[in-house]
Design an enzyme around this catalytic site. Structure first.
Site, PDB file in Angstrom:
ATOM      1  CD  GLU A   1      13.753  16.003  65.906  1.00 15.39           C
ATOM      2  OE1 GLU A   1      14.368  15.170  65.229  1.00 15.39           O
ATOM      3  OE2 GLU A   1      13.769  15.996  67.155  1.00 15.39           O
TER       4      GLU A   1
ATOM      5  CD  GLU B   1      21.187  20.881  65.653  1.00 16.93           C
ATOM      6  OE1 GLU B   1      20.175  20.474  66.229  1.00 16.93           O
ATOM      7  OE2 GLU B   1      21.839  21.863  66.043  1.00 16.93           O
TER       8      GLU B   1
ATOM      9  CG  ASP C   1      18.880  29.942  62.228  1.00 14.36           C
ATOM     10  OD1 ASP C   1      17.714  29.732  62.626  1.00 14.36           O
ATOM     11  OD2 ASP C   1      19.650  30.740  62.769  1.00 14.36           O
TER      12      ASP C   1
ATOM     13  CG  ASP D   1      17.871  25.928  72.621  1.00 17.23           C
ATOM     14  OD1 ASP D   1      18.030  24.831  73.189  1.00 17.23           O
ATOM     15  OD2 ASP D   1      18.625  26.338  71.732  1.00 17.23           O
TER      16      ASP D   1
ATOM     17  CG  ASP E   1      12.706  19.882  80.061  1.00 18.03           C
ATOM     18  OD1 ASP E   1      12.770  20.379  78.925  1.00 18.03           O
ATOM     19  OD2 ASP E   1      13.499  20.174  80.980  1.00 18.03           O
TER      20      ASP E   1
ATOM     21  CB  THR F   1      14.172  13.512  71.605  1.00 19.48           C
ATOM     22  OG1 THR F   1      14.275  14.074  72.908  1.00 19.48           O
ATOM     23  CG2 THR F   1      12.800  13.826  71.026  1.00 19.48           C
TER      24      THR F   1
ATOM     25  CD  GLU G   1      10.350  11.883  74.960  1.00 20.59           C
ATOM     26  OE1 GLU G   1      10.637  12.158  73.778  1.00 20.59           O
ATOM     27  OE2 GLU G   1       9.236  11.453  75.304  1.00 20.59           O
TER      28      GLU G   1
HETATM   29  C1  LIG Z   1      17.914  21.131  73.578  1.00 21.32           C
HETATM   30  S1  LIG Z   1      18.460  20.480  72.072  1.00 21.32           S
HETATM   31  C2  LIG Z   1      17.250  19.240  71.689  1.00 21.32           C
HETATM   32  C3  LIG Z   1      17.756  18.245  70.692  1.00 21.32           C
HETATM   33  C4  LIG Z   1      16.757  17.152  70.287  1.00 21.32           C
HETATM   34  N1  LIG Z   1      15.588  17.707  69.664  1.00 21.32           N
HETATM   35  C5  LIG Z   1      16.366  16.319  71.464  1.00 21.32           C
HETATM   36  O1  LIG Z   1      15.217  16.414  71.913  1.00 21.32           O
HETATM   37  O2  LIG Z   1      17.192  15.524  71.947  1.00 21.32           O
HETATM   38  C6  LIG Z   1      18.016  21.788  70.947  1.00 21.32           C
HETATM   39  C7  LIG Z   1      18.654  21.633  69.567  1.00 21.32           C
HETATM   40  O3  LIG Z   1      18.143  22.652  68.711  1.00 21.32           O
HETATM   41  C8  LIG Z   1      19.205  23.185  67.935  1.00 21.32           C
HETATM   42  N2  LIG Z   1      18.794  24.546  67.524  1.00 21.32           N
HETATM   43  C9  LIG Z   1      18.657  25.620  68.327  1.00 21.32           C
HETATM   44  N3  LIG Z   1      18.246  26.685  67.631  1.00 21.32           N
HETATM   45  C10 LIG Z   1      18.123  26.270  66.344  1.00 21.32           C
HETATM   46  C11 LIG Z   1      17.741  26.915  65.144  1.00 21.32           C
HETATM   47  N4  LIG Z   1      17.394  28.206  65.123  1.00 21.32           N
HETATM   48  N5  LIG Z   1      17.710  26.200  64.005  1.00 21.32           N
HETATM   49  C12 LIG Z   1      18.073  24.875  64.012  1.00 21.32           C
HETATM   50  N6  LIG Z   1      18.446  24.222  65.120  1.00 21.32           N
HETATM   51  C13 LIG Z   1      18.478  24.894  66.268  1.00 21.32           C
HETATM   52  C14 LIG Z   1      20.393  23.137  68.857  1.00 21.32           C
HETATM   53  O4  LIG Z   1      21.622  23.172  68.158  1.00 21.32           O
HETATM   54  C15 LIG Z   1      20.170  21.814  69.576  1.00 21.32           C
HETATM   55  O5  LIG Z   1      20.768  20.738  68.898  1.00 21.32           O
END
Ligand SMILES: C[S@@+](CC[C@H](N)C(=O)[O-])C[C@H]1O[C@@H](n2cnc3c(N)ncnc32)[C@H](O)[C@@H]1O
Length: 212
Positions: free
Chosen positions: A43, A68, A95, A116, A152, A190, A193
């Site tokens: 994930e 993450e 990343d 994002d 969403d 999640t 979600e």
């Molecule tokens: C909007 S949150 C969603 C978290 C989780 N997937 C959920 O649905 O509850 C997006 C997550 O992606 C991580 N994230 C953003 N860009 C990333 C990247 N390039 N590599 C790894 N994680 C990343 C952020 O730190 C954040 O925790």
């Protein structure tokens, strides 16, 4: 997006038995880490980890890896895991753009959950379904490719449908309102979600495949 900074997050995450230090050293060797040859599902951007933790609990014959990039988010996942004993789950601080430094051709499924959406055109390349990312995924998929996405964000969903089709993925399943679909799928929510579900927002879902 900005996330709350947690004091000592690096120390707290790194002492968790689920955390894998120097994941690059396990490239092409994740089956040794898990001590079996079960499929590997990852994930990207697992956030606080609810989804990947419950997936690991529900599907013990699959190895899960949560990825993450913010330790302050990961720390919530390690806290939830404190009293759990899951041999099929690992967490990596990485990343997503560096995925290919950690995996060879060993991944079976990639989950993109509420990532994002980067709505501005100038940020298009940051979207997890941009062609550049799809190329990175090609380097880590074992053979057949599978991407499961939930969001969403309608604009990001439309973009992802287009980007994946242009990259020759075929859609096994698409839903424009996952929680009210007449043919429900076996769904684990999640963290994001759960919030959106309570607010009554529709969740977009796709399961895309490419057979080699
Ligand atoms: C909007 S949150 C969603 C978290 C989780 N997937 C959920 O649905 O509850 C997006 C997550 O992606 C991580 N994230 C953003 N860009 C990333 C990247 N390039 N590599 C790894 N994680 C990343 C952020 O730190 C954040 O925790």
């Amino acid at each position: 997006m900005r996330y709350k900074r947690v004091e000592n997050a690096d120390v707290l995450v790194k002492e968790s038995p689920y955390y894998v230090e120097n994941p690059e050293s396990h490239k092409n060797n994740w089956s040794t880490v898990f001590k079996n040859h079960h499929p590997i599902y990852i994930e990207l951007g697992m956030g606080r980890g609810d989804f990947i933790i419950h997936m690991a609990e529900s599907y013990p014959q699959i190895n899960f890896i949560g990825i993450e990039m913010f330790l302050s988010q990961m720390v919530y996942a390690t806290q939830k895991l404190e009293k759990m004993h899951l041999s099929n789950l690992k967490l990596i601080h990485l990343d997503a753009k560096d995925l290919a430094s950690v995996f060879g051709k060993e991944v079976d499924t990639i989950y993109l959950t509420f990532c994002d959406p980067w709505p501005k055109k100038q940020d298009e390349k940051r979207r997890f379904t941009h062609e550049n990312f799809l190329r990175i995924y090609d380097r880590v998929f074992k053979k057949d490719k599978r991407i499961v996405l939930k969001t969403d964000n309608k604009g990001f969903f439309q973009y992802s449908l287009e980007s994946l089709s242009q990259y020759w993925y075929v859609f096994e399943r698409v839903s424009l309102d996952l929680h009210h679909d007449e043919h429900p799928i076996d769904n684990i929510m999640t963290d994001y979600e759960q919030r959106y579900f309570v607010e009554g927002r529709p969740i977009y879902y796709l399961d895309a495949r490419f057979k080699n």
